[in-house]
Design a protein around this motif. Structure first.
Motif, mmCIF file in Angstrom:
data_model
loop_
_atom_site.group_PDB
_atom_site.id
_atom_site.type_symbol
_atom_site.label_atom_id
_atom_site.label_comp_id
_atom_site.label_asym_id
_atom_site.label_seq_id
_atom_site.Cartn_x
_atom_site.Cartn_y
_atom_site.Cartn_z
ATOM 1 N N ILE A 38 35.408 35.268 -34.173
ATOM 2 C CA ILE A 38 34.817 34.066 -34.976
ATOM 3 C C ILE A 38 35.812 33.914 -36.233
ATOM 4 C CG2 ILE A 38 32.960 33.663 -36.740
ATOM 5 C CD1 ILE A 38 31.537 35.603 -34.615
ATOM 6 N N HIS A 39 36.248 32.634 -36.402
ATOM 7 C CA HIS A 39 37.072 32.382 -37.374
ATOM 8 C C HIS A 39 36.649 31.232 -38.463
ATOM 9 C CE1 HIS A 39 40.596 34.278 -35.777
ATOM 10 N NE2 HIS A 39 40.408 33.970 -34.522
ATOM 11 N N ALA B 16 26.491 27.862 -39.970
ATOM 12 C CA ALA B 16 27.194 27.314 -39.000
ATOM 13 C C ALA B 16 28.640 28.162 -38.948
ATOM 14 C CB ALA B 16 27.723 26.007 -38.999
ATOM 15 N N THR B 17 28.706 28.478 -37.405
ATOM 16 C CA THR B 17 29.954 29.663 -37.167
ATOM 17 C C THR B 17 30.535 28.896 -36.162
ATOM 18 O OG1 THR B 17 28.503 30.763 -35.602
ATOM 19 C CG2 THR B 17 28.369 31.647 -37.779
ATOM 20 N N GLY B 18 32.011 29.180 -36.278
ATOM 21 C CA GLY B 18 32.954 28.532 -35.061
ATOM 22 C C GLY B 18 33.985 29.745 -34.670
ATOM 23 N N THR C 171 36.710 31.258 -31.344
ATOM 24 C CA THR C 171 37.919 30.817 -30.257
ATOM 25 C C THR C 171 37.332 30.083 -29.040
ATOM 26 O OG1 THR C 171 37.864 33.039 -29.195
ATOM 27 C CG2 THR C 171 39.516 32.713 -31.325
ATOM 28 N N ASP C 172 35.781 30.384 -28.624
ATOM 29 C CA ASP C 172 35.345 29.898 -27.673
ATOM 30 C C ASP C 172 35.203 28.354 -27.724
ATOM 31 O OD1 ASP C 172 33.236 29.748 -29.276
ATOM 32 O OD2 ASP C 172 32.143 31.185 -28.381
ATOM 33 N N GLY C 173 35.519 27.702 -28.840
ATOM 34 C CA GLY C 173 35.154 26.371 -28.967
ATOM 35 C C GLY C 173 33.896 25.881 -29.293
ATOM 36 N N ARG C 174 33.108 26.769 -29.361
ATOM 37 C CA ARG C 174 31.710 26.421 -29.894
ATOM 38 C C ARG C 174 31.258 26.579 -31.079
ATOM 39 N NH1 ARG C 174 29.167 30.967 -27.465
ATOM 40 N NH2 ARG C 174 27.091 30.006 -27.148
ATOM 41 N N VAL C 175 30.368 25.520 -31.715
ATOM 42 C CA VAL C 175 29.944 25.845 -32.994
ATOM 43 C C VAL C 175 28.408 26.140 -32.927
ATOM 44 C CG1 VAL C 175 29.366 24.687 -35.253
ATOM 45 C CG2 VAL C 175 31.373 24.272 -34.030
ATOM 46 N N ASP D 24 39.271 24.142 -28.022
ATOM 47 C CA ASP D 24 40.075 25.288 -28.696
ATOM 48 C C ASP D 24 39.523 25.796 -29.997
ATOM 49 O OD1 ASP D 24 42.261 27.068 -28.889
ATOM 50 O OD2 ASP D 24 43.944 25.556 -28.781
ATOM 51 N N THR D 25 40.200 26.828 -30.519
ATOM 52 C CA THR D 25 39.458 27.574 -31.602
ATOM 53 C C THR D 25 38.925 26.721 -32.502
ATOM 54 O OG1 THR D 25 41.046 29.496 -31.197
ATOM 55 C CG2 THR D 25 39.836 29.394 -33.378
ATOM 56 N N VAL D 26 37.912 26.862 -33.100
ATOM 57 C CA VAL D 26 37.384 26.236 -34.369
ATOM 58 C C VAL D 26 37.690 26.980 -35.570
ATOM 59 C CG1 VAL D 26 35.280 25.107 -35.468
ATOM 60 C CG2 VAL D 26 35.354 25.230 -32.869
ATOM 61 N N TYR D 27 38.539 26.432 -36.502
ATOM 62 C CA TYR D 27 39.094 27.181 -37.565
ATOM 63 C C TYR D 27 38.606 26.382 -38.925
ATOM 64 C CZ TYR D 27 42.809 30.300 -36.218
ATOM 65 O OH TYR D 27 43.343 31.333 -35.736
ATOM 66 N N ALA D 28 37.728 25.494 -38.890
ATOM 67 C CA ALA D 28 37.378 24.972 -39.884
ATOM 68 C C ALA D 28 35.844 24.058 -39.827
ATOM 69 C CB ALA D 28 38.143 23.790 -40.623
#
Length: 774
Positions: A646-647, A659-661, A663-667, A686-690
Motif C-alpha cells: 500500500i502506498h 481511501a487506500t491505494g 501497487t495492484d492499481g485498485r483504490v 499501475d501503482t496508485v501513489y496519490a
C-alpha cells in the motif's frame, strides 16, 4: 495548552474520574542506582530495563561467600554461554571461577554455535526461566557484539529491545520446533491432492470458501518438509502445486522458493511471519463442518494438525460468501482480519471548531451578494462533512488528547481559510475541478516525495541526492529572517514587524536544505507553514524551520530507512513509518517517540493522521492498513483486501471514510465506524501513489504511475450506502460489479507519473510528478 508528556518520552496514561484516559506527565525518573557488584536475586544480568548494560566484557561476579541461588544460577549459565559464543574466554573463566561453576555444568546447557536462533533444549522447547530464554533476551540486543548490545539497550525504551517489546520478539527455536511433528514425507503430495480434489468437487457455495485453505496449507506443508530435511520431496511438492496458488501470492512464493534447506529457515523473516502470525480464514459454519467431516473420514491428521496449529478459522453463521466477496477481502500476508479486530469503538467525528468571527470587508460583501454569503453556504458545507461548529456525536472529547492552543497567527489563518471557502467552487459530476500540473524537469528519477502547504503557497520535493528543495509557487519569494544584529535595530512594536524581520537579500524562489545522508522519501509541511518535516534512508526524521531554512532537530528512533512522515492537522505531533515495520508518534519538542505502533508484518510504507488527530492510519507492504489510537497505542482497525504493498492513504474531510491505494492499481474505500470495505475503484493500470479528497468530500482524486489522474464521484459511493447492507455475520457488503459509473474523468500526462495531489482552498486540484523520458 493541556499537560504534555515530558522526558522520558513514553506517555503515561491513567484513568481520570470521568472514566476517560488522558496523557499525564510521567513521574520523574528514579535516581541512578550505584554500581552493584552482584546481580539482585532473580534479576537477569543486563536484561533490558534492569538499569545495567546488556553485557559487559567483565560481568560483575556474584559474591564468593554464598553459592548462587537457582535463579541466579540460570542467569549465570545464560551469561556464560553468551560470553563463550562471543569468544570472550577470559571473562568466561573469571566469571566461572568466581561463581565456582564447573565447565561441565556450562556444557550441559550449551547452545549450538548457530546463535540464539538455533535449537537449545531437546525438542526445541525453551524454558522461560532457563538459560536459553534469558540468553535470547540478552543476546537479542547484542547484534553480534557486546558493545553493540550495551548501546542498543541503552537507546531503547525500558522493556524494549531495538524499539520492539521483548515479549514480542519471536524465539526462533520455538518457531522452528513447530515443524518437528511430521508424517511420511512421501504422502504429502497425496494429502494435498486429496484435499484439492475434495474442494474442487464440493458444491459451488462452499468451494470458494474452502479454496482459501490452499495457500496456507501449501506453505506450511512445504516448510515442514524443508525443516525435516526432505529436500527432494519439498522441491517436488513446490513444483507440483505452486502454480495452483492465487496470482497475488507470487511474490511470497518467490521468497519461499529460496528456502530449500533447513539452514535457510533460521532468521528468515518470511518464515517467521508465517509461523508467528496465524493465517486468518473467514469461513461459514456449514463450510467448516464439511471440511472437518472430510478430514475425519479420511483420517488426514497431517492436514488437520496444520489447520489447528497454524490457521485461525473465523467461523460465522450465515450463508457462505461468494467468490467475488472473498476475492475483495483476501490477499494480505496473514489472510483476512479477524472480525473482533474491527469491533472497537472509533471516535471518527470532527472536533468542534473554535468560535472565530470572520470580518467581511467591502470587497467580500460586494463579490458575494450574488452567490450568497457564507452563512447561506454553511449548511451545505456541514452536510458534505467539512469541519463543523456543532459538536459531532461521533467526535472524541475535546480533551481526549492534549492539542496545542491556537496562536494569533493560527486564528488569522483560519479567518483567511473561511474567506477562501466562501469563494470555493462547488464540485460534482457536472462541475469537475480544474487541474494544474507541476512537472519536475531534469529530476532523472530522483524525485521521491512532494508536499504542498495548506494555503498552496509553497511546494517541497525530496530527492534521491539527499536534498530537500522548497519552492514558492506564488509571486512572493522565500526569505530568511535577518541576523540577530539586524533584528536588534527593529522596532518590535511596529505593525509591520513580521515584514521587517525578513531579509530581502535572501529572497529567492528556491531554497535547498542539506542535512540528510541518504535519499529523502517523505516530506510534510506543518499546518502553520513555519516548519517542514523530511524523512530519509539514513533512518532520521528532520525538522526544518521555514523562517531560517535550517535544520532544528534530527529525530533518531528508526534503525532503518524511514519511508514516510506526516504532521498532525493541529501541528505539534507527527508520525513516521519505516523499514523496521513500526510507526512512531512524535512531538516536535521531544527527541524520543511518544508511541510505537507495532503490528505490521512488513515495512510501513505510508502514514496519515485522521482529521481529528486522535487516530493514525498506516499502510504496509504486508498488504494491510491499520488504524491506531493515538491515546493508548491500540490497533483499532485492520483492513485487508489489497493485493500489493500500500502506498497512499486519504481520509474523507468528515473523518468517516478512508481511501487506500496500492501497487495492484485498485483504490479501496473503507467505512471507519463499521470497519468494513464499502467501495472498490478499478481503472488504474499501475501503482496508485496519490489520493486526495476535495475540500468538502464530493470528489476523490487518484494519481498513479500510469501517468493519469482520475476523478471519482465520492458522493455517489458513500451516499448510496444503506446501513442494512452491513451484514455483521460475514463482515462484508456486496460491492457493485463495475466502478466505471463512479469515474468522472481521466486526465493523462505526456510522460509524468503522478506522485502527489492537493486541493487548494478553492478546490483547484494541483498534481505533481517528475517527467520521465521514455
Amino acid at each position: 495548552m493541556a499537560a504534555l508528556p515530558e522526558e522520558p518520552a513514553e506517555v503515561v496514561v491513567k484513568p481520570d474520574p470521568d472514566g476517560g484516559v488522558l496523557p499525564q506527565p510521567p513521574p520523574a525518573p528514579p535516581p541512578a542506582a550505584p554500581p552493584s557488584t552482584a546481580p539482585a536475586e532473580g534479576e537477569a544480568v543486563g536484561a533490558p530495563g534492569s538499569g545495567g548494560e546488556a553485557a559487559s566484557s567483565k560481568p560483575a561476579p556474584p559474591g564468593p561467600a554464598a553459592s548462587p541461588a537457582p535463579t541466579d544460577r540460570q542467569t549465570l549459565l545464560a551469561v556464560l554461554q553468551f560470553l563463550r559464543r562471543n569468544n570472550l574466554h577470559e571473562s568466561e573463566d573469571i566469571l566461572r571461577r568466581e561463581a565456582r561453576l564447573l565447565g561441565e555444568e556450562v556444557a550441559a546447557v550449551a547452545l549450538s554455535p548457530a546463535g540464539p536462533g538455533a535449537q537449545g533444549t531437546p525438542g526445541g522447547e525453551t524454558d522461560a526461566t532457563g538459560g536459553e530464554a534469558l540468553l535470547s533476551r540478552v543476546a537479542g540486543a547484542a547484534g553480534g557484539g557486546v558493545a553493540a548490545g550495551a548501546s542498543a539497550t541503552a537507546a531503547a525504551p525500558p522493556g524494549k529491545v531495538g524499539g520492539v517489546p521483548v515479549e514480542d520478539q519471536p524465539d526462533v527455536s520455538a518457531v522452528l520446533s513447530a515443524y518437528k511433528q511430521q508424517g511420511d514425507p512421501a504422502l504429502y503430495e497425496e494429502y494435498y491432492s486429496g484435499l484439492k480434489h475434495f474442494i474442487e468437487c464440493a458444491l459451488d457455495c462452499h468451494r470458494a470458501e474452502l479454496s482459501q485453505l490452499f495457500y496456507p496449507l501449501f506453505v506450511h506443508m512445504y516448510l515442514e518438509l524443508v525443516y525435516n530435511q526432505h529436500e527432494n520431496e519439498a522441491k517436488s511438492f513446490f513444483e507440483k502445486f505452486h502454480g495452483d496458488q492465487e496470482c497475488y501470492y507470487q511474490d511470497d512464493l518467490r521468497v519461499l522458493s529460496g528456502l530449500t534447506k533447513k539452514e535457510h529457515m533460521k532468521g528468515n523473516e518470511t518464515m517467521l511471519d508465517f509461523r508467528t502470525s496465524k493465517f486468518v480464514l473467514r469461513i461459514s459454519r456449514d463450510s467448516y463442518q464439511l471440511l472437518k467431516r472430510h478430514l475425519q473420514e479420511k483420517q488426514n491428521n497431517q492436514i488437520w494438525n496444520i489447520v489447528q496449529e497454524h490457521l485461525y478459522i473465523d467461523i460465522f453463521d450465515g450463508m457462505p460468501r461468494s467468490k467475488q466477496q472473498i476475492d475483495a477481502m483476501v490477499g494480505s500476508l496473514a489472510g483476512e482480519a479477524k472480525r473482533e479486530a474491527n469491533k472497537a469503538k472509533v471516535f471518527f467525528g470532527l472536533l468542534k471548531e473554535p468560535e472565530i468571527e470572520v470580518p467581511l470587508d467591502d470587497e467580500d460583501e460586494e463579490g458575494e451578494n450574488e452567490e450568497g454569503k457564507p452563512k447561506k453556504k454553511k449548511p451545505k458545507r456541514e452536510s458534505m462533512g467539512s469541519k463543523s461548529k456543532k459538536q459531532d456525536p461521533n467526535a472524541p472529547p475535546q480533551t481526549r488528547i492534549p492539542l496545542p492552543e491556537l496562536k494569533d497567527s493560527d486564528k488569522l489563518d483560519k479567518i483567511m481559510n473561511m474567506k477562501e471557502a466562501t469563494k470555493r467552487v462547488r464540485l460534482g459530476p457536472e462541475c469537475l475541478p480544474s487541474i494544474c500540473f507541476y512537472t519536475f524537469l531534469n529530476a532523472y528519477q530522483g524525485l521521491t516525495a512532494v508536499d504542498v502547504t495548506d494555503d498552496s503557497s509553497m511546494i517541497v520535493g525530496g530527492f534521491a541526492d539527499s536534498t530537500v528543495r522548497v519552492w514558492s509557487v506564488t509571486p512572493k519569494k522565500l526569505r530568511s529572517v535577518k541576523s540577530a544584529a539586524d533584528l536588534s535595530l527593529i522596532d518590535k512594536e511596529s505593525d509591520d514587524v513580521l515584514e521587517r524581520i525578513m531579509d530581502e537579500k535572501t529572497a529567492s524562489e528556491l531554497k535547498i536544505l542539506y542535512g540528510h545522508s541518504g535519499p529523502v522519501y517523505g516530506t510534510s509541511f506543518s499546518p502553520d507553514r513555519n516548519y517542514l518535516l523530511s524523512c530519509s534512508e539514513d533512518g532520521t526524521v528532520r525538522l526544518w524551520s521555514l523562517q531560517t531554512f535550517t535544520c532544528l532537530v534530527g529525530y533518531k528512533g528508526h534503525n532503518y530507512p524511514v519511508w514516510d512522515t506526516q504532521f498532525s492537522p493541529y501541528g505539534y505531533y507527527f508520525v513516521s513509518g519505516g523499514h523496521d515495520r513500526v510507526a512512531r508518534l512524535w512531538a516536535t519538542d521531544h527527541y524520543q517517540p511518544l508511541r510505537i505502533f507495532a503490528g505490521h508484518l512488513a515495512d510501513v510504507t505510508c502514514t496519515r493522521f485522521h482529521p481529528n488527530s486522535n487516530y493514525i492510519a498506516t499502510g504496509s507492504a504486508d498488504r494491510t492498513v491499520r488504524l491506531w489510537d493515538v491515546l493508548n497505542g491500540n490497533c483499532v482497525r485492520i483492513f485487508t483486501g489489497h493485493k500489493g504493498p500500500i502506498h497512499s492513504l486519504a481520509f474523507s474531510p468528515n473523518g468517516r471514510f478512508l481511501a487506500t491505494g496500492a501497487t495492484d492499481g485498485r483504490v479501496l474505500l473503507w467505512d471507519i465506524g463499521h470497519g468494513l470495505m464499502v467501495g472498490e475503484l478499478k481503472g488504474h493500470t499501475d501503482t496508485v501513489y496519490a489520493l486526495r479528497f476535495s475540500r468538502e468530500g464530493e470528489i476523490l482524486a487518484s494519481g498513479s504511475m500510469d501517468n493519469t489522474v482520475r476523478l471519482w464521484d465520492a458522493v455517489k459511493v458513500f451516499e448510496d450506502l444503506e446501513t442494512d447492507d452491513f451484514t455483521t455475520a460475514t463482515g462484508h457488503i456486496n460491492l457493485p460489479e463495475n466502478s466505471q459509473d463512479l469515474l468522472l474523468g481521466t486526465y493523462m500526462t505526456k510522460s509524468t507519473p503522478v506522485i502527489h495531489l492537493h486541493f487548494t482552498r478553492r478546490n483547484l486540484l494541483l498534481a505533481s510528478g517528475a517527467y520521465s523520458p521514455q
